[in-house]
Motif scaffolding. Structure first.
Motif, mmCIF file in Angstrom:
data_model
loop_
_atom_site.group_PDB
_atom_site.id
_atom_site.type_symbol
_atom_site.label_atom_id
_atom_site.label_comp_id
_atom_site.label_asym_id
_atom_site.label_seq_id
_atom_site.Cartn_x
_atom_site.Cartn_y
_atom_site.Cartn_z
ATOM 1 N N SER A 64 -14.244 61.477 108.722
ATOM 2 C CA SER A 64 -15.023 60.902 109.819
ATOM 3 C C SER A 64 -15.393 61.915 110.890
ATOM 4 N N THR A 65 -14.479 62.830 111.214
ATOM 5 C CA THR A 65 -14.710 63.685 112.381
ATOM 6 C C THR A 65 -14.261 65.129 112.202
ATOM 7 N N GLY A 66 -13.675 65.475 111.062
ATOM 8 C CA GLY A 66 -13.072 66.790 110.903
ATOM 9 C C GLY A 66 -14.052 67.941 110.796
ATOM 10 N N THR A 67 -13.559 69.095 111.180
ATOM 11 C CA THR A 67 -14.313 70.341 111.086
ATOM 12 C C THR A 67 -14.008 71.011 109.749
ATOM 13 N N LEU A 68 -14.737 72.054 109.432
ATOM 14 C CA LEU A 68 -14.457 72.832 108.232
ATOM 15 C C LEU A 68 -13.028 73.372 108.272
ATOM 16 N N ASP B 238 -19.527 55.397 112.928
ATOM 17 C CA ASP B 238 -18.263 54.664 113.036
ATOM 18 C C ASP B 238 -17.550 54.542 111.689
ATOM 19 N N MET B 239 -17.751 55.499 110.810
ATOM 20 C CA MET B 239 -17.138 55.484 109.478
ATOM 21 C C MET B 239 -15.647 55.788 109.612
ATOM 22 N N ARG B 240 -14.837 54.959 108.927
ATOM 23 C CA ARG B 240 -13.402 55.227 108.927
ATOM 24 C C ARG B 240 -12.755 54.531 107.737
ATOM 25 N N TRP B 241 -11.530 54.948 107.441
ATOM 26 C CA TRP B 241 -10.743 54.366 106.356
ATOM 27 C C TRP B 241 -9.439 53.844 106.931
ATOM 28 N N GLU B 242 -9.127 52.594 106.651
ATOM 29 C CA GLU B 242 -7.822 52.033 106.977
ATOM 30 C C GLU B 242 -6.965 52.161 105.720
ATOM 31 N N VAL B 243 -5.825 52.808 105.844
ATOM 32 C CA VAL B 243 -4.936 53.006 104.699
ATOM 33 C C VAL B 243 -3.930 51.857 104.660
ATOM 34 N N HIS B 244 -3.943 51.115 103.543
ATOM 35 C CA HIS B 244 -3.033 49.978 103.367
ATOM 36 C C HIS B 244 -1.741 50.393 102.666
ATOM 37 N N GLU B 245 -1.845 51.258 101.677
ATOM 38 C CA GLU B 245 -0.694 51.706 100.901
ATOM 39 C C GLU B 245 -0.873 53.175 100.535
ATOM 40 N N ALA C 144 1.086 62.206 103.757
ATOM 41 C CA ALA C 144 0.507 62.434 105.085
ATOM 42 C C ALA C 144 -0.733 63.325 104.985
ATOM 43 N N THR C 145 -0.695 64.321 104.108
ATOM 44 C CA THR C 145 -1.859 65.199 103.910
ATOM 45 C C THR C 145 -3.046 64.398 103.380
ATOM 46 N N CYS C 146 -2.796 63.514 102.443
ATOM 47 C CA CYS C 146 -3.881 62.703 101.870
ATOM 48 C C CYS C 146 -4.439 61.726 102.897
ATOM 49 N N ILE C 147 -3.567 61.127 103.684
ATOM 50 C CA ILE C 147 -4.032 60.230 104.753
ATOM 51 C C ILE C 147 -4.863 61.029 105.753
ATOM 52 N N ARG C 148 -4.420 62.223 106.078
ATOM 53 C CA ARG C 148 -5.178 63.099 106.994
ATOM 54 C C ARG C 148 -6.554 63.419 106.407
ATOM 55 N N SER C 149 -6.633 63.599 105.087
ATOM 56 C CA SER C 149 -7.927 63.912 104.470
ATOM 57 C C SER C 149 -8.925 62.780 104.684
ATOM 58 N N MET C 150 -8.450 61.551 104.711
ATOM 59 C CA MET C 150 -9.343 60.415 104.954
ATOM 60 C C MET C 150 -9.804 60.411 106.412
ATOM 61 N N GLU C 151 -8.909 60.741 107.315
ATOM 62 C CA GLU C 151 -9.244 60.781 108.739
ATOM 63 C C GLU C 151 -10.305 61.841 109.035
ATOM 64 N N ILE C 152 -10.155 63.019 108.431
ATOM 65 C CA ILE C 152 -11.093 64.099 108.756
ATOM 66 C C ILE C 152 -12.466 63.886 108.122
ATOM 67 N N GLY D 283 -17.159 72.259 100.145
ATOM 68 C CA GLY D 283 -17.760 71.148 99.408
ATOM 69 C C GLY D 283 -17.360 69.802 99.973
ATOM 70 N N LEU D 284 -16.065 69.646 100.296
ATOM 71 C CA LEU D 284 -15.594 68.389 100.870
ATOM 72 C C LEU D 284 -16.195 68.162 102.244
ATOM 73 N N HIS D 285 -16.295 69.226 103.034
ATOM 74 C CA HIS D 285 -16.893 69.103 104.365
ATOM 75 C C HIS D 285 -18.361 68.707 104.254
ATOM 76 N N ARG D 286 -19.069 69.279 103.283
ATOM 77 C CA ARG D 286 -20.481 68.922 103.092
ATOM 78 C C ARG D 286 -20.620 67.452 102.708
ATOM 79 N N SER D 287 -19.731 66.947 101.868
ATOM 80 C CA SER D 287 -19.746 65.526 101.520
ATOM 81 C C SER D 287 -19.533 64.664 102.762
ATOM 82 N N ALA D 288 -18.585 65.085 103.588
ATOM 83 C CA ALA D 288 -18.320 64.343 104.822
ATOM 84 C C ALA D 288 -19.551 64.338 105.722
#
Length: 171
Positions: free
Chosen positions: A20-24, A65-72, A10-18, A51-56
């Protein structure tokens, strides 16, 4: 207390979500203070949530409209793997950097959308992400965005944009 496998996924899936829109602050919730993103090419390299936030932010500046659909999502010990599809619309310029921090390529927007598969690998530490790697289908992305094969006109735009980015980097 360490997080369990379900929490780690769940943490890794959340990392993909943020991405697109997450804050530091969102990044600080899922990444360790010295997390390493082995896919980042920003310079100077930053570790941890910053560093991750800067990449985002860099990706957000290029792709709306950048997003990741998680299949597995699978986990083996401290390793979590996500099979995803990244989608977006290029509305800004994407700049890539070499290992020395110099601008290596610039991809101006052609206003196109893309959908490309990716696999993301995460090493977990204490319920947070300590390391990230990715395998991306950049060829499909480049074709869909009109980067490949480059037309003569697009090559000229890339060269001019690269020169501009190099001038800005020196300023």
């Amino acid at each position: 207390m360490s997080a369990g496998p379900t929490d780690d996924k769940a943490t890794c899936i959340r990392s993909m979500e943020i991405m697109s829109t997450g804050t530091l602050e969102d990044f600080a919730e899922v990444y360790t203070a010295d997390a390493l993103d082995r896919e980042a090419d920003e310079y100077p390299p930053l570790r941890g949530p910053e560093g991750l936030h800067r990449s985002a932010e860099r990706l957000r500046g290029a792709f709306s409209d950048m997003r990741w659909e998680v299949h597995e999502a699978v986990q083996d010990g401290a390793l979590v793997v996500l099979h995803t599809t990244m989608t977006g619309h290029q509305t800004g310029t994407l700049t890539a950097y070499g290992p020395d921090g110099a601008v290596s390529a610039v991809f101006p927007s052609r206003g196109r959308s893309f959908s490309a598969t990716q696999t993301h690998w995460f090493r977990m530490e204490g319920g947070k992400i300590a390391e990230h790697w990715a395998n991306r289908d950049d060829m499909t992305m480049g074709r869909e965005l009109g980067w490949l094969p480059p037309t003569p006109g697009y090559i000229v735009k890339m060269v001019l944009a690269r020169r501009q980015a190099q001038r800005e980097a020196k300023a």
